[in-house]
Design an enzyme around this catalytic site. Sequence first.
Site, PDB file in Angstrom:
ATOM      1  N   ARG A 146     -45.786-105.348 -83.799  1.00 13.16           N
ATOM      2  CA  ARG A 146     -46.739-106.001 -84.694  1.00 13.16           C
ATOM      3  C   ARG A 146     -46.141-106.039 -86.094  1.00 13.16           C
ATOM      4  O   ARG A 146     -45.641-105.024 -86.570  1.00 13.16           O
ATOM      5  CB  ARG A 146     -48.059-105.204 -84.678  1.00 13.16           C
TER       6      ARG A 146
ATOM      7  N   ARG B  65     -64.978-104.650 -94.236  1.00 10.35           N
ATOM      8  CA  ARG B  65     -63.804-103.935 -94.732  1.00 10.35           C
ATOM      9  C   ARG B  65     -63.979-103.557 -96.200  1.00 10.35           C
ATOM     10  O   ARG B  65     -63.109-102.920 -96.776  1.00 10.35           O
ATOM     11  CB  ARG B  65     -62.667-104.921 -94.650  1.00 10.35           C
TER      12      ARG B  65
ATOM     13  N   LYS C  59     -59.792 -97.862 -83.551  1.00  6.49           N
ATOM     14  CA  LYS C  59     -60.968 -98.752 -83.496  1.00  6.49           C
ATOM     15  C   LYS C  59     -60.872 -99.706 -82.301  1.00  6.49           C
ATOM     16  O   LYS C  59     -61.849 -99.901 -81.574  1.00  6.49           O
ATOM     17  CB  LYS C  59     -61.096 -99.571 -84.797  1.00  6.49           C
TER      18      LYS C  59
ATOM     19  N   ARG D 199     -46.270 -97.596 -82.104  1.00  8.97           N
ATOM     20  CA  ARG D 199     -46.672 -98.914 -81.600  1.00  8.97           C
ATOM     21  C   ARG D 199     -45.684 -99.999 -82.032  1.00  8.97           C
ATOM     22  O   ARG D 199     -45.444-100.945 -81.289  1.00  8.97           O
ATOM     23  CB  ARG D 199     -48.072 -99.259 -82.104  1.00  8.97           C
TER      24      ARG D 199
ATOM     25  N   ARG E 194     -51.444-100.391 -96.012  1.00  5.46           N
ATOM     26  CA  ARG E 194     -52.731-100.549 -95.307  1.00  5.46           C
ATOM     27  C   ARG E 194     -53.599 -99.306 -95.511  1.00  5.46           C
ATOM     28  O   ARG E 194     -54.816 -99.403 -95.663  1.00  5.46           O
ATOM     29  CB  ARG E 194     -52.480-100.796 -93.812  1.00  5.46           C
TER      30      ARG E 194
END
Length: 194
Positions: free
Chosen positions: A134, A88, A13, A128, A145
């Site tokens: 992160r 969401r 996204k 990532r 998630r």
Amino acid sequence: MRMVLLGAPGSGKGTQGEKLAAELAVPRISTGDALRAAVRSDTTLGRQARAAMEAGDLVADELVVGIVEERLAQADAAAGFILDGFPRNVAQARILDEMLARRGMPPLDTALHLDVPDEEIVKRLLARAGDQGRSDDREEVIRCRIRVYNAETRPLLAYYQMQRKLISVPGVGAVEDVFRFALMALRLSECGFA
Ligand code: AP5
């Protein structure tokens, strides 16, 4: 163009949202980026959001609605926007529809869904984690998630399908190919072909 981007965590996204925003000359509005900035700056919002984000849960609706309402009030959003990560859940989608009407803004044009299989998502986000660190890119949080996405966010596909606004494109393959395909699908839908 007034668009929301839908897709699981790691579906692209942010990556595609930036490219589409540049191409369509509208701002990309990311609730995730805004929340991470608030956490980094240790603001009241950041302190309220931190625990849910680190657990991979959704932050309370009223916090993210406030971010979006404030951002949509800025002049550069008047002619269009790309919302990345909002709504969401169905409650947020209804609030967004009402917010646009209340502000005298036209309704959404499109909900663009990036379709990516779960195992590709886990692979991307673990990669990532190594690069960017992160805090929600740990495997158990990534899996949470994905569960939250399936339970809370996936029903939005039906919500926007019912409004005849849903465009779903494959989110796998080279970033540039996904972008070209998404752009083509958007153009076709503008012409009434999708
Ligand atoms: P948010 O920041 O929105 O995170 P997310 O949905 O988990 O999505 P990501 O940013 O991880 O992924 P993305 O889909 O943007 O993909 P990206 O382009 O980065 O939200 C974070 C948290 O904030 C939430 O968990 C929640 O707690 C809270 N939150 C935010 N909004 C909220 C709301 N509305 N309500 C309640 N809570 C909210 O790509 C991912 C990786 O894949 C990158 O490394 C990228 O380089 C790579 N990649 C991208 N495209 C490709 C490709 N085609 N091939 C290979 N790799 C690719």
